[in-house]
Write a protein that holds these residues in place. Sequence first.
Motif, PDB file in Angstrom:
ATOM      1  N   VAL A  32     -22.858 -22.013  -6.519  1.00 49.83           N
ATOM      2  CA  VAL A  32     -24.427 -21.331  -6.662  1.00 49.83           C
ATOM      3  C   VAL A  32     -24.492 -21.014  -8.150  1.00 49.83           C
ATOM      4  CG1 VAL A  32     -24.406 -20.476  -4.267  1.00 49.83           C
ATOM      5  CG2 VAL A  32     -23.153 -19.169  -5.856  1.00 49.83           C
ATOM      6  N   ASN A  33     -25.817 -20.891  -8.645  1.00 47.66           N
ATOM      7  CA  ASN A  33     -25.924 -20.499  -9.996  1.00 47.66           C
ATOM      8  C   ASN A  33     -25.418 -19.076 -10.288  1.00 47.66           C
ATOM      9  OD1 ASN A  33     -27.031 -22.843 -11.006  1.00 47.66           O
ATOM     10  ND2 ASN A  33     -28.718 -22.407  -9.514  1.00 47.66           N
ATOM     11  N   ARG A  34     -25.591 -18.114  -9.416  1.00 46.46           N
ATOM     12  CA  ARG A  34     -25.126 -16.767  -9.715  1.00 46.46           C
ATOM     13  C   ARG A  34     -24.259 -15.998  -8.594  1.00 46.46           C
ATOM     14  NH1 ARG A  34     -30.695 -16.195 -10.852  1.00 46.46           N
ATOM     15  NH2 ARG A  34     -30.915 -14.716  -9.094  1.00 46.46           N
ATOM     16  N   THR A  78     -28.477 -23.209  -5.211  1.00 43.71           N
ATOM     17  CA  THR A  78     -27.127 -24.166  -5.553  1.00 43.71           C
ATOM     18  C   THR A  78     -27.222 -24.876  -6.752  1.00 43.71           C
ATOM     19  OG1 THR A  78     -28.374 -25.623  -4.392  1.00 43.71           O
ATOM     20  CG2 THR A  78     -27.215 -24.493  -3.047  1.00 43.71           C
ATOM     21  N   THR A  79     -25.790 -25.209  -7.069  1.00 44.49           N
ATOM     22  CA  THR A  79     -25.863 -26.169  -8.255  1.00 44.49           C
ATOM     23  C   THR A  79     -26.101 -27.438  -8.076  1.00 44.49           C
ATOM     24  OG1 THR A  79     -23.430 -26.289  -8.208  1.00 44.49           O
ATOM     25  CG2 THR A  79     -24.110 -24.433  -9.496  1.00 44.49           C
ATOM     26  N   GLU A  80     -26.283 -28.440  -8.972  1.00 50.20           N
ATOM     27  CA  GLU A  80     -26.154 -29.745  -8.807  1.00 50.20           C
ATOM     28  C   GLU A  80     -25.109 -30.442  -8.010  1.00 50.20           C
ATOM     29  OE1 GLU A  80     -27.489 -31.694 -12.229  1.00 50.20           O
ATOM     30  OE2 GLU A  80     -29.144 -30.732 -12.558  1.00 50.20           O
ATOM     31  N   GLY A  92     -29.577 -17.136  -6.942  1.00 47.69           N
ATOM     32  CA  GLY A  92     -29.973 -18.383  -7.882  1.00 47.69           C
ATOM     33  C   GLY A  92     -30.070 -19.636  -7.200  1.00 47.69           C
TER      34      GLY A  92
END
Length: 198
Positions: free
Chosen positions: A68-70, A92-94, A90
Amino acid sequence: MQSVKLWMMKYRVWFLGVLILLVCGSSYWIHRQTQIQQEVTLKAAPKTTTNSKKSTSKYLMVDVQGAVNRPGVYKLAATARVYDAIKRAGGTTEAASLKGVNQAQKLHDQSQIYVPNQAEAVSPTDDNSATNGSSATVNLNSATETELQNISGIGPKKAAAIIDYRQSAGSFQKVEDLIKVKGIGAKTLESIKDQLSV
């Protein structure tokens, strides 16, 4: 002077009565004010307790980790779902893989949500394992409650017990440590150990 003394002698009973009334009246007034103050305090106290109970039941704290981004600990509404927690972190990430994450699941206070990345979600297999048809194992240290329920023989209660054990005792050092979790015996461990990893 003599007349003043005679006047005071004549009316001394009256003066004494007035003095006694003043003392009694003052004592009663002070006592009554103290009672009123105590009643106000007693009435106000339960309201504070009720408000604090209401405020704690409206929210829960969850730990969001992984892709996750944060990543971090977040305060969410008691009605929140996994989706809300991921969004609060934030998104999910790629590299994230939501394939094994049940985003509609209700959250519980002090729970942890782990979003695996694509490499974690699908464990690499060598030629021998591919030939034998063995499937990817579930990592006891990173699996979410939902992912743990994908193991045959592990339902919601046992999955929650595994998460609780992991949060209180730390990471599993070996698959056999699973027997330390309440509700999981030697027979259960033997039947599912091939599906597990650490």
